[in-house]
Scaffold this active site. Structure first.
Site, PDB file in Angstrom:
ATOM      1  N   SER A  14       0.803  -1.226   0.000  1.00 14.99           N
ATOM      2  CA  SER A  14       0.000   0.000   0.000  1.00 14.99           C
ATOM      3  C   SER A  14       0.836   1.276   0.000  1.00 14.99           C
ATOM      4  O   SER A  14       0.332   2.336  -0.351  1.00 14.99           O
ATOM      5  CB  SER A  14      -0.956   0.015   1.198  1.00 14.99           C
ATOM      6  N   LYS A  17       0.707   4.847   6.804  1.00 21.39           N
ATOM      7  CA  LYS A  17       0.148   5.645   5.709  1.00 21.39           C
ATOM      8  C   LYS A  17       0.818   7.019   5.717  1.00 21.39           C
ATOM      9  O   LYS A  17       1.561   7.373   6.629  1.00 21.39           O
ATOM     10  CB  LYS A  17      -1.369   5.828   5.866  1.00 21.39           C
TER      11      LYS A  17
END
Length: 246
Positions: free
Chosen positions: A69, A136
């Site tokens: 990701s 993230k």
């Protein structure tokens, strides 16, 4: 005349208490030395575990990257370290890559974990591989108006971003959205947007924002594998023209 007493006969000498103690000294001393060595090794291990735990809690902590990701910034199987101390004294900025605790339950709970590895991760000897933490990039901070437009671009407070850290060929967003980030919270996204179940995917459940108290720290180095060793940082140039939110 009395005859002289014959002292020429041998006699048995009775050992004294001091002699008995002296005879036992070599064996007793060796036992004491062995006990002392074991005690020293035990203290060394205890101090090492204590130092590792303090480092993990207040200075830096290691994590394992299990997914794609955050490509190409972070790769699968990377081992990274986060700056825990920095998060204790300052807030994350737009563009920072952060590790945060998954208190919003973005990920399903894991089963069958290794208790030994969990214990070593707890004290800081091994990187954390649990799904309790996610990594993230911070896109919006408290007060920011973040918009994902129909054309795939993203703007913050009216300024369109040129996100140079995105994985090659990936659109900034395939999902239109429009949010205002609450104070003391973050809106986060992965660099590989087409393979990142980030804040965008949790808007409908109203769990899209990360509380700043859940942030473990900013990723500052990829430590393993050796060929990928590099220091990482935020992307202040991408957000340089973004005004402060309300």
């Amino acid at each position: 005349m009395d005859k002289a007493h014959n002292d020429s006969q041998p006699f048995e000498e009775v050992p004294s208490e001091a002699d008995e103690k002296t005879a036992d000294t070599p064996r007793g001393g060796k036992q004491r030395r062995e006990n002392s060595v074991l005690k020293e090794y035990g203290l060394i291990i205890l101090y090492a575990l204590l130092i590792a735990y303090l480092l993990k809690t207040f200075i830096l902590r290691g994590f394992y990257i299990p997914s794609s990701s955050m490509e190409d910034t972070l790769q699968i199987n990377d081992r990274v370290f986060v700056n825990v101390a920095g998060s204790l004294f300052s807030d994350a900025d737009r563009g920072d890559v952060v590790v945060f605790k998954d208190t919003q339950n973005w990920m399903p709970p894991t089963t069958g974990s290794n208790p030994v590895r969990n214990a070593l991760s707890f004290v800081g000897i091994m990187p954390d591989i649990s799904s309790n933490y996610l990594v993230k990039r911070v896109i919006g901070v408290g007060g920011d108006h973040v918009v994902g437009h129909e054309d795939g671009s993203i703007s913050i407070n009216g300024v369109t971003l040129n996100e140079t850290y995105l994985k090659d060929g990936v659109s900034p967003t395939e999902i239109p959205f429009d949010v205002i980030v609450p104070q003391n919270s973050y809106f986060v996204m992965g660099d590989n947007r087409s393979n990142s179940a980030d804040s965008r995917y949790h808007i409908e459940t109203r769990t899209e924002f990360i509380n700043e108290a859940d942030v473990e720290g900013e990723v500052f180095v990829v430590a393993w594998p050796v060929q990928r060793f590099t220091f990482t940082g935020g992307a202040p140039e991408v957000f340089a023209n973004v005004p402060e939110g309300e």
